[in-house]
Motif scaffolding. Structure first.
Motif, PDB file in Angstrom:
ATOM      1  N   GLY A  87       2.697  -5.093  -4.215  1.00  0.00           N
ATOM      2  CA  GLY A  87       1.692  -4.320  -3.502  1.00  0.00           C
ATOM      3  C   GLY A  87       2.048  -3.991  -2.077  1.00  0.00           C
ATOM      4  O   GLY A  87       1.280  -3.309  -1.385  1.00  0.00           O
ATOM      5  N   ARG A 104      -1.010  -2.086  -0.414  1.00  0.00           N
ATOM      6  CA  ARG A 104      -2.010  -1.571  -1.342  1.00  0.00           C
ATOM      7  C   ARG A 104      -2.463  -0.148  -1.013  1.00  0.00           C
ATOM      8  O   ARG A 104      -3.638   0.194  -1.102  1.00  0.00           O
ATOM      9  N   GLY A 562      -6.786  -1.449  -7.751  1.00  0.00           N
ATOM     10  CA  GLY A 562      -5.432  -1.720  -8.214  1.00  0.00           C
ATOM     11  C   GLY A 562      -5.311  -3.102  -8.808  1.00  0.00           C
ATOM     12  O   GLY A 562      -6.261  -3.901  -8.812  1.00  0.00           O
ATOM     13  N   GLU A 564      -2.170  -6.360  -9.522  1.00  0.00           N
ATOM     14  CA  GLU A 564      -0.829  -6.885  -9.229  1.00  0.00           C
ATOM     15  C   GLU A 564      -0.548  -8.078 -10.133  1.00  0.00           C
ATOM     16  O   GLU A 564      -1.455  -8.889 -10.408  1.00  0.00           O
ATOM     17  N   PHE A 583       0.128  -1.797  -9.250  1.00  0.00           N
ATOM     18  CA  PHE A 583      -0.388  -0.465  -9.559  1.00  0.00           C
ATOM     19  C   PHE A 583      -1.567  -0.189  -8.627  1.00  0.00           C
ATOM     20  O   PHE A 583      -2.495  -0.999  -8.539  1.00  0.00           O
ATOM     21  N   THR A 584      -1.524   0.938  -7.959  1.00  0.00           N
ATOM     22  CA  THR A 584      -2.559   1.293  -6.996  1.00  0.00           C
ATOM     23  C   THR A 584      -3.046   2.712  -7.252  1.00  0.00           C
ATOM     24  O   THR A 584      -2.233   3.625  -7.445  1.00  0.00           O
ATOM     25  N   GLN A 585      -4.354   2.887  -7.246  1.00  0.00           N
ATOM     26  CA  GLN A 585      -4.958   4.216  -7.347  1.00  0.00           C
ATOM     27  C   GLN A 585      -5.842   4.398  -6.122  1.00  0.00           C
ATOM     28  O   GLN A 585      -6.919   3.802  -6.025  1.00  0.00           O
ATOM     29  N   ALA A 600       2.326   4.421  -6.082  1.00  0.00           N
ATOM     30  CA  ALA A 600       1.304   4.062  -7.071  1.00  0.00           C
ATOM     31  C   ALA A 600       1.798   3.019  -8.060  1.00  0.00           C
ATOM     32  O   ALA A 600       1.000   2.278  -8.634  1.00  0.00           O
ATOM     33  N   LYS A 601       3.126   2.951  -8.268  1.00  0.00           N
ATOM     34  CA  LYS A 601       3.709   1.965  -9.171  1.00  0.00           C
ATOM     35  C   LYS A 601       4.897   1.307  -8.487  1.00  0.00           C
ATOM     36  O   LYS A 601       5.743   1.985  -7.905  1.00  0.00           O
TER      37      LYS A 601
END
Length: 697
Positions: A87, A104, A562, A564, A583-585, A600-601
């Motif tokens: 992250g 993040r 997200g 982790e 993974f973060t949105q 994002a990944k």
């Protein structure tokens, strides 16, 4: 609504697993010896609460890197370590090649939302609210351990403990088992040398680490820069592209510590000299830029257990930092716009000093409670500003400086880029760690900060840690945080583009997170967390009606969710796997668009292989994917990239030497970081090889 539904859907799906684990085991109390054998005794963290806590019980998501781990992974700079944290992605600013520690998806061009501490003391510059524009690099040989906390931490650390906190603990005499002298050399005329020594005499302990580094810098190529576009508009040929990113540096780091009974004295110096300007201040190449910075600090600490249930800690610190120009900043090169014969030149220089006094106490006489509270004071004084330039207003005439004129000194005039100023902060905090049952621990904290310029802010945190079973702990975390406006945000003047706003308020963060820490066997552990946050009152530049400049203002809102994953697995007695994924949105709440520049990944894999009794091999690969552009940038999204490093260490038995071979980006991948004004983006470092020799005495 979308974020909340996602978060609670995942939470509800995970609860049956938690409950079944709880019912299947006797969890009346943790077997701490068993867990210590998995985590290692070094896996205690202080960053989460200010009190040393076993990492699986800490009311936060944390990572710990000891000196041994740092060495084994072949790290030569702190960035090599931080890039392995799930992250956390390190962007690179074209200006000075400054590393931006993005937790993040919380990205900004100056990175003021990530707090870095050295031995618990912030090294934040109030000028831009970050570690300084002339950061350079930070070698690792003086580091005993690094503790990283992801998520808000203002209830403990105050301002700028926003997206994450990085605490660097330096070596003392107990950490230095053998004195050491070492050299490292390799690609790009890189030369590193260091000396580590420590000792004791009865109750007196002392240690010093001296590190020197010099390099011409890797020579990544920039084909087209910002000035190339200006040349097309003005019919000139001023651009210095194609050319190389300027990453040369020369640095000296000294850390020393003296311990006597309950007193600890530390002093440090980070001297950066002849540092290159990256891809230029505004992405117009200038290989002749030379900049410098000096950061030196002293702190005196008194830490005493006055009674079995009462402990007091007092810390007084002084920190001085600068941003200096050794060879002028040519913002745009000679011939810019066809009239600036020497180029557009501006040389801003800043000096700051920070004094702090912190007093806190821990009280444990109340059954099942550990209460910690305290208060403190911080004075930030930007006491010296200097500037020369060949644009703007000439203070001697009050008229515009004509293009092509010699440099004009505007220091100590109303036409300087920012006035000298200071701010004071008083704060008070209280925290209670309450063992509400055998397997339940509640941590609640609150901190109130009062600033002399923008007012007050109060930030709470609540964390519930449930020892779900012998080998599973579950954490529910809630926290708020704030980012203090920098002096540039509030007071920048005489800038044709960006102007400060004295009415600006702090940025705010609210975060909710659930964490599962699963450790079913001594040689295996898995941590999985899910989070969502809202980042409000984001300080951004907004256009001003009927004006040509932009004004700093609280304008943005970002929401994100997200997850982790981290795994540590001893596959064989000689082979250890460490891997993670994030993974973060992140969404701009006003435009409903995905946030640019966010990785994002992310995926990371590391293998530690004890090839023989004397040889250790470390291989690691980091993959970065799905980075969108700014909405004003019509180019395709940035390409994914994977960078692999390899290190081999040989430590022969019965000999006081250690030999190493370190390779970075060993497959020579052409990776790029986002740069709005570089059509082909900012090239990241290509392959480099280094040899290292250590001698213990």
């Amino acid at each position: 609504m979308k974020l909340s539904c996602y978060f609670y859907a995942v939470l509800s799906s995970a609860l049956p697993l938690i409950i079944s684990s709880a019912n299947a085991a006797d969890y009346t109390e943790y077997d701490d010896d068993l867990l210590d054998s998995f985590y290692g005794s070094e896996e205690m963290v202080e960053i989460a609460t200010g009190v040393k806590t076993q990492i699986y019980k800490a009311p936060a998501v944390t990572n710990v890197f000891t000196a041994e781990k740092i060495k084994n992974m072949g790290a030569t700079d702190i960035d090599d370590v931080l890039e392995t944290v799930p992250g956390l992605h390190i962007h690179r600013d074209p200006n000075g090649y400054l590393p931006l520690y993005t937790f993040r998806g919380i990205y900004s061009s100056v990175n003021s939302q990530a707090l870095m501490l050295i031995n618990g003391v912030p090294i934040t510059n109030s000028f831009r609210g970050n570690r300084g524009q002339v950061w350079g690099r930070m070698p690792v040989e003086a580091i005993s351990r690094i503790e990283i906390m992801r998520g808000p931490g203002s209830a403990v650390f105050g301002a700028d403990a926003f997206a994450g906190v990085i605490n660097i603990i330096t070596k003392n005499a107990d950490d230095i088992l053998q004195n050491e002298v070492a050299v490292r050399a390799g690609s790009f005329n890189t030369q590193n040398m260091w000396l580590t020594f420590g000792g004791s005499s009865e109750e007196l302990k002392y240690s010093t680490v001296i590190e020197y580094s010099k390099s011409s810098g890797s020579n990544e190529h920039v084909e087209i820069d910002r000035q190339t576009a200006n040349d097309i508009v003005h019919g000139t040929n001023a651009s210095r592209a194609p050319g190389n990113v300027s990453k040369r540096h020369e640095s000296l780091d000294i850390r020393t510590e003296i311990n006597y009974f309950d007193f600890t004295f530390r002093a440090g110096l980070q001297d950066r000299n002849n540092q290159g300007g990256g891809a230029g201040l505004v992405s117009a190449l200038d290989p002749d830029i030379r900049q410098a910075s000096k950061r030196w600090n002293i702190d005196l600490n008194y830490n005493a257990q006055l009674t079995p249930n009462f402990k007091i800690t007092t810390q007084a610190t002084y920190f001085n930092t600068s941003q200096e120009v050794k060879n002028q900043y040519t913002i745009f090169p000679a011939g810019y716009a066809g009239v600036f014969t020497e180029g557009l030149i501006g040389n801003p220089q800043v000096w700051e000093k920070h004094t702090r006094l912190n007093i806190n106490a821990q009280y444990t006489a109340i059954k099942d409670h550990s209460i910690r509270g305290g208060f403190g004071y911080h004075n930030a004084d930007m006491y010296r500003i200097e500037e020369t330039k060949n644009f703007g207003i000439d203070p001697s005439t009050g008229l515009p400086i004509a293009p092509g004129s010699p440099l004009v000194d505007v220091t100590d005039t109303p036409y300087v880029f920012i006035p000298e100023q200071s701010r004071q902060n008083h704060y008070v905090f209280l925290q209670d760690i309450w063992n509400i049952a055998n397997d339940w621990q509640l941590t609640a904290g609150l901190r109130h900060d009062n600033y002399s310029d923008f007012g007050s802010t109060t930030n709470p945190r609540v964390a519930l840690v449930w020892s779900t079973s012998l080998n599973l702990s579950t954490k529910l975390l809630y926290g708020q945080a704030f980012r203090a406006p920098s002096f540039v945000d509030t007071s920048a003047i005489n800038n044709p583009v960006n102007i400060g706003n004295p009415n600006i308020q702090p940025e705010e963060m609210e975060s909710l997170e659930i964490v599962f820490d699963y450790h079913p066997a001594q040689d295996f552990g898995l941590v999985w967390n899910i989070y969502k946050y809202t980042w409000d009152d984001i300080i951004q530049l907004v256009p001003v009606q009927d004006e040509s400049y932009f004004l700093y203002a609280n304008n943005g809102v970002q929401t994100a969710y997200g997850t982790e994953f981290e795994i540590n697995w001893k596959l064989l007695p000689t082979l250890v796997l460490r891997a993670n994924a994030a993974f973060t949105q992140a969404e701009n709440s006003k435009t409903k668009n995905d946030v640019p520049f966010v990785a994002a990944k992310q995926f990371y894999v590391q293998l530690d292989w004890l090839f023989a009794d004397e040889i250790n091999v470390n291989f690691k690969t980091h993959l970065i994917g799905e980075r969108l552009r700014d909405e004003t940038d019509s180019r395709n999204a940035l390409k994914d990239y994977a960078i692999s490093d390899l290190s081999v260490r040989w430590q022969p038995k019965n000999l006081p030497v250690e030999l190493s071979l370190l390779g970075k980006n060993i497959f020579n991948k052409d990776a790029r970081g986002s740069a709005l004004h570089l059509p082909n983006d900012l090239p990241l470092p290509l392959r480099s090889i280094y040899g290292e020799l250590r001698y213990q005495f």
